[in-house]
Enzyme design. Structure first.
Site, PDB file in Angstrom:
ATOM      1  N   HIS A 206      46.783  19.500  44.344  1.00 43.78           N
ATOM      2  CA  HIS A 206      47.173  20.772  44.855  1.00 43.78           C
ATOM      3  C   HIS A 206      48.718  21.086  45.336  1.00 43.78           C
ATOM      4  CE1 HIS A 206      42.935  20.720  44.226  1.00 43.78           C
ATOM      5  NE2 HIS A 206      42.900  21.748  43.540  1.00 43.78           N
TER       6      HIS A 206
ATOM      7  N   LEU B 280      47.816  46.647  41.473  1.00 42.51           N
ATOM      8  CA  LEU B 280      47.858  46.171  42.933  1.00 42.51           C
ATOM      9  C   LEU B 280      48.481  44.852  42.946  1.00 42.51           C
ATOM     10  CD1 LEU B 280      47.160  46.514  45.791  1.00 42.51           C
ATOM     11  CD2 LEU B 280      44.966  45.544  45.458  1.00 42.51           C
TER      12      LEU B 280
END
Ligand code: GLN
Ligand code: ZN
Length: 762
Positions: free
Chosen positions: A699, A18
């Site tokens: 981030h 997946l």
């Protein structure tokens, strides 16, 4: 006849099919039809696998392209405004935009917030709701997947996140209580249950894990209201699933709800069985969670069989189901595919498939099938072998644990007296600057590691490569003018794996993947035996880095709680004990670093907070042993050696006293999410030691300018005394690229200089 059932199966595929399909779709290398085909193949394969393993009633709708909480929000049309236009024309694109954001020229949709699923390492997307929110059924995922299995001749039990847990896990953008939306949400759940019934589903599973947490009256009332409403309309029989702990004071509530079955976790909480048996009305299905859905140990089966027989004795003819304690989402798929572990270790483990086979054996034994009793023997023998193995038990470690005294858990002198010695030894200015440890892990670094691992790059050449990277990193930091340098962590693949690979008592699987979020999978280390450190782990690189510079070099370690939290932990002793063993191994590393001339040592504990138990009553005990483990690791050094720690999650308000109790000389913290609130917590508590509030968010590739950081530092020095403050980014820089890292750190050092000038002018 005892029924074997399952609460959920890992979706990602034994070979991470997946993940591959998702990433290729996201990169535009395949289309939606190809992605859906892989998804359908996996579902079929997993249903068949479960049937082969002996499961009578497997789940459906446990599959997800990304996350089951996101699926629930999407299914009930809880789609925030910013994605709605997209959702009309391209639902799948909107679904993935909610999961991971969407940046295209002229489009900038940020993702939903992501957070940990209870006390697991799985992350879910937090649904965003608001007062007046409307819900509607959107698509027919649960029905379609039920039908898909039915077409194979397999009757499944569709799984849905229950309405109260769904709302409890959601947040609102307007400060209202998500539970206020229950009345609006229930008709849509009822409509879905009615449709499932019409489709022929005999059972539906409603997951309500919040039932193992502390509930207030409003939440209890919500449960009564919700299940009364659902019972009112046509619906398949409802299995109310609870997991991750004991029902305890919510047992009477759970047992009183008008549902047809109850699942309880007897792995985390075997002690609740008797109370459950007494509370559950006659005629209900009782589903016993007997094998651990969250850990990889083979079940010895004897004790599980005792619990099952005890339950059978009480329930008489009432139906009894056997199941894993929770969804198997948190376990790898199939041990048969695991080639890296040696045979002995493999004999002690069970992955998802094996766990279902264990349940089959238990059910057959419970039903008195011929030969069933004898079939239990191998599990018992494996458990005996594990219990006696010299690989599990290390007398030296046990002796050292027994000899631990209070003196080993505290520094000799209080921080206030240590600090001047450290500041002098490290020659620190006011507002000292540093980083959190890692520097960019460029493609070049990752490729060299991969080539070394596969034997295409010799150890000597790899070492030489790392030495060059480290030296360059040191030079860059000198040029930027940072005060306390780091070596850059280029030799590390992962902050837990790097240490685990060097510790005795840890093993690593070749294929033991579990989903962390979306397409991201992790392969947690397996802690199977007493932990010890056969040789120094980081001293060589730290010493080398220090030899390159006159400035202080900070040593960099992963703390005992984080090592524990991100591993599959042995189940034959208390977590606290295992943590303490790791702490002792790290203590040796800390003192070896000190002896090698490293005067500042950082012990990272980003996972300290996420280990908090789900029940308030258990939190204090956890915090006590977690803090103690850190202190064991940290307290072997002289007063002049400075201990740093680092933490990533911002909500420290409720554990600030434990953070202080770590007694780290300096803590750097991620503050990008709730900056002022966080600093307020430190100020209110009168936090005694030094603090480095992250002055920029690592981030994102965005380079903050000096003024922004000056602003933040000014604000910080309004709430905390200036002499307590350090200046550093928010977290490690390994995901960033060099140009932005350099620019941001230059601006950060400039900002520190501005603050120093202001301080000396004052
Ligand atoms: N020292 C680690 C780094 O810089 C800390 C990572 C973390 O906090 N998760 O990468
Ligand atoms: Zn961090």
């Amino acid at each position: 006849m005892t029924i074997v059932t399952n609460l959920g199966f890992p979706r990602i595929g034994a070979r991470r099919e997946l993940k591959r399909a998702l990433e290729s779709y996201w990169h535009g290398e395949s289309d939606a039809a190809q992605l859906q085909a892989t998804a359908a193949e996996l579902r079929v394969r997993h249903w068949k696998l479960q049937r082969e393993a002996g499961v009578d009633l497997p789940p459906s709708n446990d599959f997800s392209l990304y996350d089951h909480v996101l699926d629930t929000a999407f299914l009930f049309d809880a789609i925030p405004e910013r994605y709605r236009t997209l959702a009309v024309c391209a639902p799948l694109a909107a679904y993935f935009a909610m999961a991971r954001g969407l940046q295209r020229p002229g489009i900038d949709l940020h993702a939903l917030e992501m957070t940990k699923w209870f006390d697991t390492n799985y992350h879910y997307l937090v649904p965003e709701l608001q007062a007046g929110q409307r819900f509607a059924l959107r698509g027919d995922k649960p029905l379609a997947e039920y039908r898909e299995a039915k077409a194979l001749g397999i009757e499944t039990r569709p799984v849905l996140l229950g309405p109260v847990s769904f709302l409890r896990l959601s947040k609102t953008t307007d400060g209202s209580d998500p539970l206020d939306l229950l009345g609006t949400l229930l008709p849509v759940y009822a409509q879905l249950l009615e449709a499932l019934k019409a489709e022929g589903a005999r059972w539906v599973q409603l997951d309500e894990p919040v039932l193992v947490q502390d509930l207030d009256d409003a939440a209890r009332a919500a449960f009564r209201q919700a299940y009364a409403r659902l019972a009112d309309g046509p619906h398949p029989d409802i299995l109310l699933a609870t997991y991750f702990g004991a029902l305890d004071d919510n047992l009477a509530l759970a047992a009183s709800l008008p549902v047809q079955g109850l699942h309880v976790d007897l792995v985390r909480a075997p002690e609740q069985l008797d109370a459950v048996l007494r509370a559950l009305p006659a005629g209900r299905v009782l589903s016993l969670g007997l094998v651990d859905g969250r850990n990889i140990w083979r079940n010895p089966l004897d004790n599980a069989l005792i619990l099952a027989r005890y339950a059978r004795g009480h329930r008489g003819d009432d139906p009894l189901w056997l199941a894993p304690s929770c969804s198997l989402l948190h376990c790898p798929v199939d041990l048969a595919l695991e080639k890296k572990l040696d045979a002995e270790l493999r004999g002690w483990l069970a992955f998802s498939r094996q766990k279902l086979e264990e349940l089959r054996l238990l059910a057959d034994a419970l039903d008195g099938r011929a030969g069933a009793e004898a079939a239990l023997a191998p599990a018992r023998e494996a458990a005996d072998a594990r219990r006696r193995s010299s690989r599990v038990h290390n007398a030296a470690v046990k002796a050292r644990m027994a000899a631990l005294t209070a003196a080993d858990t505290a520094r000799a002198t209080p921080h206030a007296r240590r600090l001047p010695l450290q500041t002098a030894a490290l020659r620190l200015p006011a507002f000292p600057t540093t980083t959190i440890g890692s520097f960019p892990q460029t493609r070049e670094v990752r490729e060299a590691r991969a080539r070394n691992k596969s034997g295409r790059l010799s150890d000597a050449d790899y070492d030489a490569f790392l030495a060059v990277q480290t030296e360059q990193c040191v030079r860059v930091q000198e040029q930027i003018g940072l005060d306390v340098l780091v070596h850059g962590e280029f030799e590390r693949n992962d902050m837990v794996e790097y240490f685990g690979e060097q510790l005795d008592g840890f093993a690593f699987t070749g294929n033991g993947w579990v989903q962390s979020y979306g397409s991201r999978c992790v392969k947690p280390p397996v802690i199977y035996g007493d932990a010890s450190r056969p040789a120094p782990m980081t001293v060589r690189w730290s010493r080398y880095a220090q030899s390159l510079t006159q400035r202080p070099m900070k040593g960099m370690l992963t703390g005992p709680v984080t090592m524990l939290q991100w591993s599959f932990v042995r189940d034959d002793q208390e977590r606290a004990q295992t943590c303490r063993q790791i702490a002792l191994a790290l203590r040796d590393e800390v003192t070896d670093l000190e002896a090698a001339g490293i005067a500042a040592i950082q012990i990272d504990e980003p996972a300290l907070r996420e280990g908090l138990p789900l029940r308030n009553a258990q939190r204090q005990r956890y915090l006590e042993w977690a803090v103690e483990a850190f202190r064991i690791a940290a307290s072997g050094v002289a007063d002049a050696t400075q201990i740093h720690t680092h933490m990533c999650y911002a909500q420290f308000n409720d554990i600030i006293d434990s953070v202080a109790a770590l007694d780290a000389d300096v803590i750097s913290i991620e503050t990008s999410r709730s900056r002022m609130e966080l600093l307020d917590a430190f100020a209110r508590f009168d936090y005694p030691n030094q603090v480095g509030p992250g002055v920029y968010d690592i981030h994102s590739p965005r380079v903050p300018d000096r003024t922004e950081m000056v602003e933040l530092l000014r604000r910080a020095s309004e709430v905390l005394p200036a002499e307590k403050l350090w200046v550093n980014p928010d977290c490690g820089l390994k995901t960033r690229a060099w140009p932005e890292t350099r620019a941001a750190l230059e601006a950060m050092v400039d900002a520190a200089q501005v603050l120093r000038a202001e301080l000396s002018a004052a």
